[in-house]
Design a protein around this motif. Sequence first.
Motif, mmCIF file in Angstrom:
data_model
loop_
_atom_site.group_PDB
_atom_site.id
_atom_site.type_symbol
_atom_site.label_atom_id
_atom_site.label_comp_id
_atom_site.label_asym_id
_atom_site.label_seq_id
_atom_site.Cartn_x
_atom_site.Cartn_y
_atom_site.Cartn_z
ATOM 1 N N HIS A 32 0.845 -1.190 0.000
ATOM 2 C CA HIS A 32 0.000 0.000 0.000
ATOM 3 C C HIS A 32 0.887 1.249 0.000
ATOM 4 O O HIS A 32 1.798 1.379 0.820
ATOM 5 C CB HIS A 32 -0.875 -0.050 1.259
ATOM 6 C CG HIS A 32 -1.889 1.043 1.379
ATOM 7 N ND1 HIS A 32 -3.136 0.981 0.806
ATOM 8 C CD2 HIS A 32 -1.849 2.237 2.034
ATOM 9 C CE1 HIS A 32 -3.824 2.078 1.111
ATOM 10 N NE2 HIS A 32 -3.062 2.858 1.849
ATOM 11 N N ASP A 34 0.902 5.372 0.157
ATOM 12 C CA ASP A 34 0.109 6.539 0.538
ATOM 13 C C ASP A 34 0.651 7.812 -0.090
ATOM 14 O O ASP A 34 1.700 8.314 0.305
ATOM 15 C CB ASP A 34 0.127 6.697 2.068
ATOM 16 C CG ASP A 34 -0.767 5.680 2.740
ATOM 17 O OD1 ASP A 34 -1.932 5.558 2.324
ATOM 18 O OD2 ASP A 34 -0.301 5.002 3.674
ATOM 19 N N HIS A 66 -2.885 4.699 -2.882
ATOM 20 C CA HIS A 66 -3.958 5.449 -2.225
ATOM 21 C C HIS A 66 -3.681 6.933 -2.419
ATOM 22 O O HIS A 66 -2.799 7.497 -1.779
ATOM 23 C CB HIS A 66 -3.955 5.051 -0.729
ATOM 24 C CG HIS A 66 -4.916 5.803 0.116
ATOM 25 N ND1 HIS A 66 -4.860 5.768 1.497
ATOM 26 C CD2 HIS A 66 -5.978 6.593 -0.191
ATOM 27 C CE1 HIS A 66 -5.837 6.515 1.996
ATOM 28 N NE2 HIS A 66 -6.521 7.023 0.995
ATOM 29 N N MET A 68 -4.299 10.501 -1.794
ATOM 30 C CA MET A 68 -4.944 11.482 -0.927
ATOM 31 C C MET A 68 -4.610 12.838 -1.517
ATOM 32 O O MET A 68 -3.695 13.538 -1.075
ATOM 33 C CB MET A 68 -4.423 11.340 0.513
ATOM 34 C CG MET A 68 -5.017 10.131 1.227
ATOM 35 S SD MET A 68 -4.105 9.679 2.702
ATOM 36 C CE MET A 68 -2.896 8.565 1.986
ATOM 37 N N ASP A 175 -8.108 1.074 6.486
ATOM 38 C CA ASP A 175 -6.830 1.768 6.523
ATOM 39 C C ASP A 175 -6.755 2.705 7.724
ATOM 40 O O ASP A 175 -7.467 3.700 7.778
ATOM 41 C CB ASP A 175 -6.701 2.554 5.209
ATOM 42 C CG ASP A 175 -5.331 3.147 4.994
ATOM 43 O OD1 ASP A 175 -4.441 2.907 5.824
ATOM 44 O OD2 ASP A 175 -5.156 3.847 3.978
HETATM 45 ZN ZN ZN Z 1 -3.562 4.583 2.961
#
Ligand code: ZN
Length: 220
Positions: A32, A34, A66, A68, A175
Motif C-alpha cells: 500500500h 500513501d 492510495h 490522498m 486503513d
Molecule cells: Zn492509505
Amino acid sequence: MAKLAPSILSCDFSRLREQLLEAWEGGAEIIHVDVMDGHFVPNLTFGPLIVEAVRKVLPEAFIDVHLMMDNPRAFVRDFAQAGADLISFHAEAVQDFDAVLQDIARVGKKSGLALCPGTPLTILDHVLGKLSLVLLLTVNPGFGGQKFISGMEEKIRALRRRIQEKGLRVEIAIDGGVKEENIEFLASCGASIIVAGSLVFSAQDIRGTVRRLSERIRAY
Ligand code: ZN
Ligand code: DX5
C-alpha cells in the motif's frame, strides 16, 4: 481470506529495498502506497517515483496506490506507468467519479474509492458496482500511527452487507489504526484487505510480523 497490505508510509526510507523484501518474504502480496499532496491532507509524501522503486524491488507485488489528493485525474497515468495495479481516489476530493474511473480504466488498472471516516456509505449508491475496492479510512487520513476511530467497525459491517445484498465482488480495504489487539476483530467485521503501516514497519522483525499477522487474519 483476508489479506494484509503493509503501508510503506511507516517504513525507514533509507532502507526501503530491504524492508520491502522483508515484507514480501513474510508473505505480503499487496503493498500500500500513501500519496499525500499537502492540501487534501495536511501532509506531503511521495509521487510516482516511489511506486517505480517499489515495482523495481518487487516485480510481482500488487501495488495499491492510495491517492490522498485534490486532483487525482492529473496523476492517474503517471502512477499507472510507474507500476500501480490499483488506484484509489477520495470521494471527498472529486465531483465526477465516473470521469476518474474512466481514466483509470483507460490505463488498464483497477480502481478503488476511498472514504474518510465521516463520509457516509450512501455516497457509494451509484458507483459500487464499478469498483474493485472500497477503501474505508478508519482514521482521519494524513498520518500513520493514529488510533482507530471507534464506530468504524459498524461501517465495515454495513458495507459488507451492502456488497452481499447486491451480489457484488468488491473488496473492502480498511486503513488506519490497525493494531495487534484489533486486527482479527476487523477481519471478522468483513474487511478483506487490512492496511497496516506502523504495526508492520515499527516491528523489529518485519518478516515475522507480516507472516504472523497474515496467519491471524487468513481464516476470515
Ligand atoms: Zn492509505
Ligand atoms: C493514513 C494512511 C494509512 C497509514 C496507516 O493517512 O492512509 O495508510 O499508513 O497507518 P497506521 O497503520 O500506522 O495507522
